[in-house]
Design a protein around this motif. Structure first.
Motif, mmCIF file in Angstrom:
data_model
loop_
_atom_site.group_PDB
_atom_site.id
_atom_site.type_symbol
_atom_site.label_atom_id
_atom_site.label_comp_id
_atom_site.label_asym_id
_atom_site.label_seq_id
_atom_site.Cartn_x
_atom_site.Cartn_y
_atom_site.Cartn_z
ATOM 1 N N PRO A 269 0.835 -1.217 0.000
ATOM 2 C CA PRO A 269 0.000 0.000 0.000
ATOM 3 C C PRO A 269 0.860 1.253 0.000
ATOM 4 O O PRO A 269 0.672 2.136 0.829
ATOM 5 N N ILE A 270 1.816 1.330 -0.916
ATOM 6 C CA ILE A 270 2.805 2.407 -0.864
ATOM 7 C C ILE A 270 2.838 3.188 -2.169
ATOM 8 O O ILE A 270 2.799 2.623 -3.255
ATOM 9 N N ASP A 271 2.873 4.519 -2.032
ATOM 10 C CA ASP A 271 3.082 5.402 -3.176
ATOM 11 C C ASP A 271 4.450 6.055 -3.030
ATOM 12 O O ASP A 271 4.791 6.544 -1.958
ATOM 13 N N SER A 272 5.234 6.062 -4.105
ATOM 14 C CA SER A 272 6.557 6.684 -4.063
ATOM 15 C C SER A 272 6.464 8.110 -4.587
ATOM 16 O O SER A 272 6.010 8.340 -5.702
ATOM 17 N N ARG A 273 6.874 9.039 -3.757
ATOM 18 C CA ARG A 273 6.723 10.463 -4.090
ATOM 19 C C ARG A 273 8.038 11.202 -3.906
ATOM 20 O O ARG A 273 8.859 10.811 -3.088
ATOM 21 N N PRO A 274 8.224 12.303 -4.652
ATOM 22 C CA PRO A 274 9.447 13.097 -4.435
ATOM 23 C C PRO A 274 9.320 13.999 -3.197
ATOM 24 O O PRO A 274 8.268 14.589 -2.970
ATOM 25 N N LEU A 275 10.386 14.051 -2.423
ATOM 26 C CA LEU A 275 10.454 14.963 -1.272
ATOM 27 C C LEU A 275 11.744 15.766 -1.409
ATOM 28 O O LEU A 275 12.794 15.216 -1.717
ATOM 29 N N GLN A 276 11.650 17.078 -1.209
ATOM 30 C CA GLN A 276 12.806 17.939 -1.467
ATOM 31 C C GLN A 276 13.337 18.596 -0.205
ATOM 32 O O GLN A 276 12.615 18.790 0.768
ATOM 33 N N ALA A 277 14.606 18.951 -0.254
ATOM 34 C CA ALA A 277 15.230 19.714 0.812
ATOM 35 C C ALA A 277 16.246 20.644 0.174
ATOM 36 O O ALA A 277 16.618 20.476 -0.989
ATOM 37 N N ARG A 345 17.621 37.588 2.841
ATOM 38 C CA ARG A 345 18.783 37.829 1.982
ATOM 39 C C ARG A 345 19.716 36.620 1.898
ATOM 40 O O ARG A 345 20.808 36.696 1.378
ATOM 41 N N LEU A 346 19.249 35.502 2.444
ATOM 42 C CA LEU A 346 20.055 34.284 2.441
ATOM 43 C C LEU A 346 20.035 33.666 1.047
ATOM 44 O O LEU A 346 18.988 33.591 0.409
ATOM 45 N N ARG A 347 21.209 33.236 0.582
ATOM 46 C CA ARG A 347 21.242 32.573 -0.723
ATOM 47 C C ARG A 347 21.237 31.062 -0.541
ATOM 48 O O ARG A 347 21.904 30.549 0.367
ATOM 49 N N MET A 348 20.514 30.388 -1.404
ATOM 50 C CA MET A 348 20.447 28.929 -1.305
ATOM 51 C C MET A 348 21.571 28.321 -2.130
ATOM 52 O O MET A 348 21.817 28.738 -3.259
ATOM 53 N N LEU A 349 22.231 27.321 -1.556
ATOM 54 C CA LEU A 349 23.348 26.695 -2.258
ATOM 55 C C LEU A 349 22.917 25.513 -3.103
ATOM 56 O O LEU A 349 23.279 25.385 -4.257
ATOM 57 N N ARG A 350 22.162 24.626 -2.479
ATOM 58 C CA ARG A 350 21.813 23.388 -3.180
ATOM 59 C C ARG A 350 20.385 22.990 -2.833
ATOM 60 O O ARG A 350 19.924 23.231 -1.729
ATOM 61 N N SER A 351 19.709 22.345 -3.777
ATOM 62 C CA SER A 351 18.456 21.675 -3.441
ATOM 63 C C SER A 351 18.488 20.310 -4.105
ATOM 64 O O SER A 351 19.193 20.116 -5.092
ATOM 65 N N TRP A 352 17.783 19.369 -3.508
ATOM 66 C CA TRP A 352 17.809 18.019 -4.044
ATOM 67 C C TRP A 352 16.503 17.322 -3.675
ATOM 68 O O TRP A 352 15.697 17.862 -2.915
ATOM 69 N N GLY A 353 16.299 16.151 -4.224
ATOM 70 C CA GLY A 353 15.091 15.404 -3.917
ATOM 71 C C GLY A 353 15.403 13.948 -3.669
ATOM 72 O O GLY A 353 16.440 13.435 -4.094
ATOM 73 N N GLY A 354 14.515 13.297 -2.955
ATOM 74 C CA GLY A 354 14.628 11.859 -2.739
ATOM 75 C C GLY A 354 13.271 11.222 -2.996
ATOM 76 O O GLY A 354 12.258 11.927 -3.084
#
Lengths: 432, 117
Positions: A269-277, A345-354
């Protein structure tokens, strides 16, 4: 310290793995840190094992470690299609807490938190576990009332939890904006002071090193492509490096649990979804606790390097691509900037997903399966990191004894037939 | 970000849409005919394929109409969009529909499958 004869198959090092300490650090500094021994071997698979664990993430390596250390098994392999700790273990926002409402969830997450508290000592590996507190905010009258009710339920299970008013929150987190005229004002919150963060990679590396020293073979770049099933009993797995036979097989592959279940001939009963950080550029220490908000869907902490670590939401659609939609990140950052104007004013360096394995009741599956001697540990969805030690501990118990213990029993697949769901959408389905 | 072509409104960002999950799940006409295991199969079990999926989308912030989509869950490529009450036309869509485990599930065995136009 003995220097290994070669980089391959260091069988001789098994029992004499160097103990990490201030003294070993000083000793190795004399040789410019060039002589540290290898933390784990890279063996070729044997033709047969007692137990194979598929998935060398935190949960899988923890399972192998506890099978070896608690149940005296030695002939164990952990196989992974990539490198160890390269999936969701290396992609999460490292938040650890156990303030769940239902007894079943409290049982497993508190079991886990207690193991976290001793983990660095046990593994002789600094997991950088930091009990800096996890503060969850309430932004509406109703949410605050529900939070009070939840805190009482959590306390009844002996888990620390305190409700804070906006002024107490401001004192704890000076950079937060508690102006009542905000679109979603901070009306209160609750804190688990024993919660916090740990270094995600260190957890995988620590378990890998400890398991390896107990003789566990960690076989990377060896994708499981099928199961060897004879008369309803699993007898091994097919891999990219050929078939490997085994008496028992444990599957701990998070997002790909459904794919492996299909290979074994049943469904989950599982759905695979993208989660980001995402993380920002490193800045000076500014936030020494973890802040979560379910209503505006934002959670943030500051890493030891100084980066602000943000967790975004899960996308609504199924996907195995390790990336998500930008609007999810935009929504989360809008909430973060409203609560913490200093972040603007913070700059983001990286984003990714799992790829996360979400369950209908937002609770995990730790279970036997329709195939004998094949076990699945999955469905942790968006919040599995905090459970790494506890999940491995009870899953090892299930595999060794072929019987669930009191902690893991409620999380069997059978609950989707009996209807005894553990509905944790309030706590687990949103923020972590 | 997905870029989805609504059959009525054209290309829009996925933010405008609501995901409806797997398409072509047969609802049991009489749940009392099913035992708990069979009902659980209908209610909870997912196909969750890695590759081609047939799924439903609702243009909730637009024309508010449902439609079906054939998408690849690895590449996110959308190769077919077809009306909600029809079956896919493309070769891979037809193949996926026919081979899906639900065609042999208890629900579809015990009741007459829905007739699509």
């Amino acid at each position: 310290m003995k220097k290994p004869a070669s980089n391959q198959g260091m069988q001789g090092l098994r029992s004499e793995k160097e103990k990490y300490s201030i003294f070993s650090l000083a000793r190795n500094s004399l040789t410019y840190h060039e002589n540290w021994s290898q933390a784990w071997r890279s063996p070729e698979p044997k033709s047969e094992y007692d137990t194979i664990i598929i998935g060398a993430g935190g949960h899988g390596l923890a399972t192998a470690y506890y099978l070896a250390s608690q149940h005296g098994m030695r002939n164990i392999a952990v196989v992974d299609k990539g490198w160890l700790g390269g999936g969701n273990t290396g992609r999460n926002t490292t938040i650890i807490r156990s303030n769940y409402m239902w007894d079943e969830s409290a049982g497993i997450y508190e079991h886990s938190l207690k193991l976290w508290e001793k983990l660095s000592q046990e593994l002789n590996f600094n997991t950088m576990f930091s009990q800096r507190g996890v503060l969850t905010l309430a932004h509406t009258e109703h949410e605050l009332k529900e939070m009070n009710r939840r805190v009482e339920a959590i306390r009844l299970n002996g888990i620390d939890s305190d409700v804070l008013n906006p002024n107490q929150i401001k004192k704890l987190v000076p950079i937060i904006d508690i102006n009542p005229r905000l679109r979603y004002p901070v009306m209160g919150g609750f804190i688990q002071r024993r919660g916090g963060t740990a270094r995600h990679d260190a957890v995988a590396w620590g378990y890998a090193r400890a398991a390896d020293s107990l003789g566990v073979d960690i076989i990377q770049n060896c994708e499981a492509t099928g199961f060897i099933i004879e008369k309803g009993t699993v007898k091994g797995i097919q891999t990219a490096k050929g078939p490997i036979r085994a008496k028992k097989v444990g599957c701990v592959v998070s997002g790909h649990a459904g794919v492996l279940a299909n290979l074994a001939g049943f469904r989950l009963p599982i759905d695979s979804r993208p989660l980001q950080a995402l993380v920002s550029e490193p800045i000076k220490p500014i936030l020494d606790t973890v802040i979560m908000s379910n209503s505006v869907h934002m959670y943030v902490s500051q890493s030891d390097k100084g980066e602000m670590v943000f967790g975004a939401g899960v996308d609504s659609y199924n996907s195995y691509a390790q990336r998500g939609s930008l609007n999810i990140i935009e929504g989360m950052l809008a909430a973060a900037v409203e609560l913490f104007p200093v972040f603007s004013r913070l700059r983001m360096l990286r984003s990714w997903g799992g790829v996360v394995d979400t369950c209908p009741d937002a609770s995990p599956i730790i279970s036997k399966t329709p195939i004998d001697n094949l076990y699945f540990n999955c469905g942790w969805g968006t919040g599995g990191f905090k459970a790494t030690p506890g999940s491995g501990h009870v899953f090892a118990d299930l595999i060794a004894k072929d019987e669930p213990n009191l902690i893991s029993a409620p999380f069997s697949l059978n609950r989707f037939i009996s209807g005894y769901l553990i509905d944790e959408h309030g706590a687990a389905g949103v923020a972590h | 970000m997905l870029y989805i072509e609504c059959p009525w409104c054209g290309f829009r960002d996925d933010e405008e849409f609501h995901y409806g999950g797997e398409a072509h799940i047969q609802r049991p006409t009489d749940p009392n005919e099913l035992n708990d295991e069979e009902f659980s199969e209908y209610l909870y079990l997912k196909s969750n394929p890695k590759g081609v999926i047939l799924e439903r989308w609702l243009h909730s912030r637009g024309c508010r109409r449902w439609f079906n989509v054939l998408r690849n869950t690895v590449t996110n490529e959308i190769t077919e969009i077809y009306p909600i009450d029809t079956l896919p036309n493309s070769k891979e869509g037809t193949e996926y529909y026919g081979q899906n485990w639900r065609r042999k599930s208890s629900v579809e065995k015990t009741i007459k499958p829905r007739e699509y136009k």
